[in-house]
Each structure stands twice: as structure tokens, then as C-alpha cells.
Design an enzyme around this catalytic site. Structure first.
Site, PDB file in Angstrom:
ATOM      1  N   ASP A 145       0.661  -1.315   0.085  1.00  0.00           N
ATOM      2  CA  ASP A 145       0.089   0.193  -0.557  1.00  0.00           C
ATOM      3  C   ASP A 145       1.135   1.742   0.032  1.00  0.00           C
ATOM      4  OD1 ASP A 145      -2.324   1.279   0.446  1.00  0.00           O
ATOM      5  OD2 ASP A 145      -2.054   2.165   2.432  1.00  0.00           O
ATOM      6  N   CYS A 199     -16.350  -6.831 -16.564  1.00  0.00           N
ATOM      7  CA  CYS A 199     -17.486  -6.158 -15.692  1.00  0.00           C
ATOM      8  C   CYS A 199     -18.512  -6.114 -17.203  1.00  0.00           C
ATOM      9  CB  CYS A 199     -16.600  -5.033 -15.649  1.00  0.00           C
ATOM     10  SG  CYS A 199     -15.377  -4.441 -14.505  1.00  0.00           S
ATOM     11  N   CYS A 202     -21.847  -3.957 -17.076  1.00  0.00           N
ATOM     12  CA  CYS A 202     -22.346  -3.777 -15.421  1.00  0.00           C
ATOM     13  C   CYS A 202     -21.726  -2.339 -14.740  1.00  0.00           C
ATOM     14  CB  CYS A 202     -21.202  -4.790 -14.270  1.00  0.00           C
ATOM     15  SG  CYS A 202     -22.285  -4.418 -12.439  1.00  0.00           S
ATOM     16  N   CYS A 252     -15.689   3.950   3.291  1.00  0.00           N
ATOM     17  CA  CYS A 252     -17.022   3.327   2.282  1.00  0.00           C
ATOM     18  C   CYS A 252     -16.776   2.263   1.883  1.00  0.00           C
ATOM     19  CB  CYS A 252     -17.507   4.424   1.147  1.00  0.00           C
ATOM     20  SG  CYS A 252     -18.803   4.014   0.401  1.00  0.00           S
TER      21      CYS A 252
END
Ligand code: B12
Length: 384
Positions: A145, A199, A202, A252
């Protein structure tokens, strides 16, 4: 790609080392381990550049400062010959969006409900790396990260999954709930194939974003993302965006949780990434009372601790303001005396949402005269 001219002994050694690495990854709790080349993401530098040029990183200046190293692993470490990408499933045992129906509760995003994944993954990666380096006689570096590494495109090129329209890596096995980490090495290994995009048409993740943070599929404007605003952003939050936060106080999950590929995912098996019971549905009322020592103790070992008590309480006050619960007003009022201007300012906003007009006017008359900070004064002036 097949290399027919390669010496069979070298080929065998690569295969042995690759097998060893995968076994070690599994033994250390990783769910995925696949390998790519340092030059496998030729489109990433231009994409990073346009993200930065558009200012979509907001105040994350470190992204700009490290752009050359971030865009190309060979600039970060010129000797790197193979990049091993690891994935660890942190899937929740229930849909985190269910908590949105309980406005008196605070929603902490799934990734932050237990130990800091940086610590968990880095510790494991270091163990794998030490054993691998001894076996291979090669140099290694591990990253999770915070290093200037574009983990998502690298993971996609190694075939862990593909970058979904929400920009995060999606896996057919684990949906959108994967942490990533990497091991760079000077050793040659067997290279895996990239995964293709599944994907299709979508757009569930794009439509799920409460703050409309995706200017286009596969692109994010961090400045509108609740994750950025609650974790990275210092100071006041755009008043126009506050109502959309609902009860989300740290990160979130909406774009991740909306992903249909999650239906194939099992809950996390790594216990340190399974939610702490008391962080699954904590009370806003309790969080409003935390002072600095209490905050540090409560979030010891948690990623939440990184943002510090003041930014945390700022976020909790937004959730309080969105709760429509007048019971929270006394705790918000107490925070009008707080030492932090961010806390005071957001306490004003929360009260403007919770109490009747005349009560708010009375509070303004009491407090505005003594308020020296311009941002807090603005909150008083803006309030109803
Ligand atoms: C900066 C950062 C953030 C920022 C910016 C987010 C972002 N998407 O860049 C903020 C604070 C908003 C953030 C939020 C989150 N983050 Co974050 N974050 C990072 C970090 C440190 C760097 C990402 C980066 O390089 N961004 C720069 C942009 C330009 O790169 P990019 O996102 O890959 O962008 C690509 C697209 O724009 C793409 N693109 C453009 N056009 C097109 C077209 C096509 C067809 C394709 C395929 C791609 C494409 O090209 C770019 C390069 O590939 C990484 C760790 C790391 N070192 O990689 C973690 C990381 C991405 N975050 C992670 C997580 C878990 C989160 C959150 C879910 C946390 C939360 N619950 O709140 C949210 C998710 C929000 C979201 N939808 O992205 C994980 C994601 C794991 C995964 N499965 O992908 C990572 C990898 C950390 C980790 N080690 O596990 N994060």
C-alpha cells in the site's frame, strides 16, 4: 510466454522456485499469489499522469512526489526482474450497506474493522520473502500500500483479477474484497497470464457511489470519494457533500459492496481481518465522547488510529448531523468547546441539522462572539 531456447536446468529452477513461493504464500494465509514482469504495465504511467494532472489526488502530495517511481517498478528498483503479487481476502460476513439503515450507528468500512492490514500483510510478506530469498539466493523487497507501487495494474497483469470500473481489483473468486501486496525480486520466475476485464456493461459500482466520485468508468476523483474525505482529507469537508456521508465515518464500501462478483466470495479466513465485534455497529453517541487517550486505546492496532482523534470526531459529527437523532445534540453541544477547530466547526454543522431553528440561533448568540477561528465562524454563519 514460452521460451523454447531456455536451458532446461534454468527452466526447472524457475519452476521449483515458483512452486516454493506459492506454497509459502498459502502457508502464510495468502489467498492468491501470481507473478508478473516489471515492464508489464506500459499504460499505467500515462494514466497516473492524467490522474495527477487533473488534480484527482487532492491533497495526497506524496502521489505527485513519487510519480516516476510509482509509474514504473524499474525506476523504484532497477534490479527487479520479477514481481510477485499477493492477494488476501477480507470479505465481510454480511453486506456492510445494511448498517446505513441504522443512523444512530457509525459505519466503519470493512477493511478497518480489525487489525491494520498493513501490519498483518507486511509481517506475512516479510516471512515469505526471507524464506524465498534464502532459497533463491536472490534479493527481495516487499511492499504493501504505502510504497510507490501501482499495485492494482500490477495485480491485474499478474492475473489476480482485473481493475473494475470502480478502479479496484476484482477477482472472480473473491469479488472486490482483496488486499494487495507485492514482493519484488532479482530472481527469474515463471510468469502468469493477465486476467481480462469481466465487468461487461455492468455499472453497479458507479451508480452506488454516494458522492458521484467516478467521472468515467475506471477513473476516480479522490476529492469526491468518501474514503479520501474521511481518511486523507484534513480540515473542513465541503458542506454540499456532508449529507451524502450518511453514517460513514471511516472509509466507504459502497462501490465494492455493489459488485456482483462478490456473490462468489467467501468470508475472510484470516482471523486478524475478521471484524472486531465492537466495530461492526458501534454507537455514534459513544464515539462523540472520546478524548485523545480514549481514542488511542480504543483503536490501538487499528488503521482508524492513523487519522487521529480530531479528524475521527469530525467525521463522527457528520454522521451525528445526518442521524436526525436529537438525542445526540447534547454531546454535539459539548464539542462546541473542543480544542480542535475541525471538531468545533463540525459540531456547529451537526447542531444546525439536529436542533430547532431558535435553539440554533441561541447557541450562535452564545458562541459566535468568542469564536476566533474563521472556519468555525463560517460554520456559524452558514447554519440555519
Ligand atoms: C491512493 C489510494 C487511494 C485513494 C485514491 C483511490 C484510487 N483509486 O486511486 C483513496 C483514498 C480514495 C483510496 C480509497 C480506497 N482504497 Co485505496 N489506495 C490507494 C493507493 C495507495 C494508490 C492507488 C493509486 O496508485 N492511484 C492512482 C491511480 C491513477 O491509479 P489506479 O487507481 O490504479 O488508476 C487506474 C485507473 O484510473 C486506470 N484507468 C484509467 N482508465 C482506464 C481504463 C481501463 C480500461 C482500465 C482497466 C483502467 C483505467 O488506470 C490507472 C492505472 O491502472 C493503493 C495502494 C497502492 N500502492 O497501489 C490503495 C488501494 C488501491 N486502496 C485499497 C482500498 C481497499 C481502498 C478502499 C476500498 C478503502 C475503503 N473501504 O475506504 C477505497 C476504495 C475507493 C476506490 N473506489 O478506489 C486497496 C484496493 C485493493 C483492490 N482490491 O484493488 C489498495 C490496492 C491497497 C492495498 N494494498 O490493498 N485509496
Amino acid at each position: 510466454m514460452d521460451e523454447p531456447q531456455i536451458d532446461p536446468k534454468i527452466r526447472k529452477r524457475r519452476a521449483d522456485l515458483t512452486r516454493f513461493l506459492r506454497q509459502e504464500a498459502e502457508a502464510h494465509g495468502f489467498d492468491l499469489c501470481r507473478i508478473t514482469l516489471p515492464d508489464a504495465i506500459p499504460e499505467a504511467p500515462a494514466r497516473l499522469e492524467s490522474f495527477l494532472e487533473a488534480g484527482r489526488h487532492g491533497t495526497m502530495a506524496w502521489m505527485e512526489e513519487t510519480r516516476d517511481r510509482r509509474a514504473d517498478p524499474r525506476v523504484l528498483w532497477s534490479q527487479v526482474r520479477s514481481i510477485v503479487m499477493f492477494g488476501m481476502n477480507y470479505g465481510p460476513d454480511e453486506d456492510p450497506r445494511l448498517l446505513q439503515a441504522r443512523p444512530e450507528k457509525a459505519a466503519i468500512s470493512v477493511y478497518a474493522r480489525n487489525r491494520d492490514y498493513h501490519d498483518v500483510i507486511k509481517g506475512r510478506l516479510k516471512e515469505v520473502a526471507t524464506r524465498f530469498a534464502a532459497r533463491a539466493g536472490a534479493d527481495v523487497k516487499v511492499f504493501v500500500d504505502t510504497a510507490p507501487v501501482m499495485e492494482k495494474p500490477l495485480a491485474a497483469s499478474a492475473g489476480l483479477g482485473w481493475q473494475g470500473k470502480h478502479t479496484n481489483l476484482v477477482s472472480r473468486e473473491f469479488g472486490s474484497w482483496l488486499f494487495l501486496g507485492s514482493l519484488f525480486t532479482t530472481a527469474d520466475l515463471e510468469i502468469d497470464e493477465a486476467e481480462r476485464d469481466h465487468c461487461g456493461s455492468c455499472r453497479a459500482c458507479l451508480d452506488a457511489c454516494p458522492t458521484d466520485a467516478f467521472p468515467a468508468p475506471y477513473q476516480i476523483d479522490a476529492r469526491r470519494c468518501i474514503s479520501y474525505l474521511t481518511i486523507e482529507h484534513k480540515g473542513p469537508i465541503d458542506p454540499a457533500l456532508r449529507p451524502a456521508f450518511g453514517n460513514r465515518i471511516y472509509g466507504c464500501d459502497d462501490c465494492l459492496a455493489a459488485c456482483p462478483w462478490n456473490k462468489f466470495a467467501a468470508a475472510a479466513r484470516e482471523m486478524k481481518l475478521v471484524a472486531r465485534e465492537d466495530l461492526k455497529a458501534p454507537d455514534i453517541a459513544f464515539f462523540l465522547t472520546l478524548d485523545d487517550p480514549q481514542f488511542r486505546t480504543y483503536f490501538s492496532g487499528s488503521p482508524v488510529k492513523r487519522i487521529g482523534r480530531d479528524r475521527f470526531v469530525r467525521n463522527v459529527l457528520i454522521a451525528a448531523g445526518n442521524s436526525a437523532s436529537r438525542d445526540l445534540a447534547p454531546a454535539c453541544e459539548a464539542l462546541l468547546y473542543d480544542g480542535s477547530v475541525d471538531v468545533r466547526g463540525m459540531a456547529v454543522w451537526a447542531l444546525s441539522q439536529l436542533v430547532a431553528d431558535e435553539s440554533f440561533q441561541r447557541l450562535r448568540t452564545e458562541h459566535l462572539g468568542q469564536e476566533t477561528d474563521e472556519t468555525v465562524r463560517q460554520e456559524w454563519m452558514r447554519g440555519s
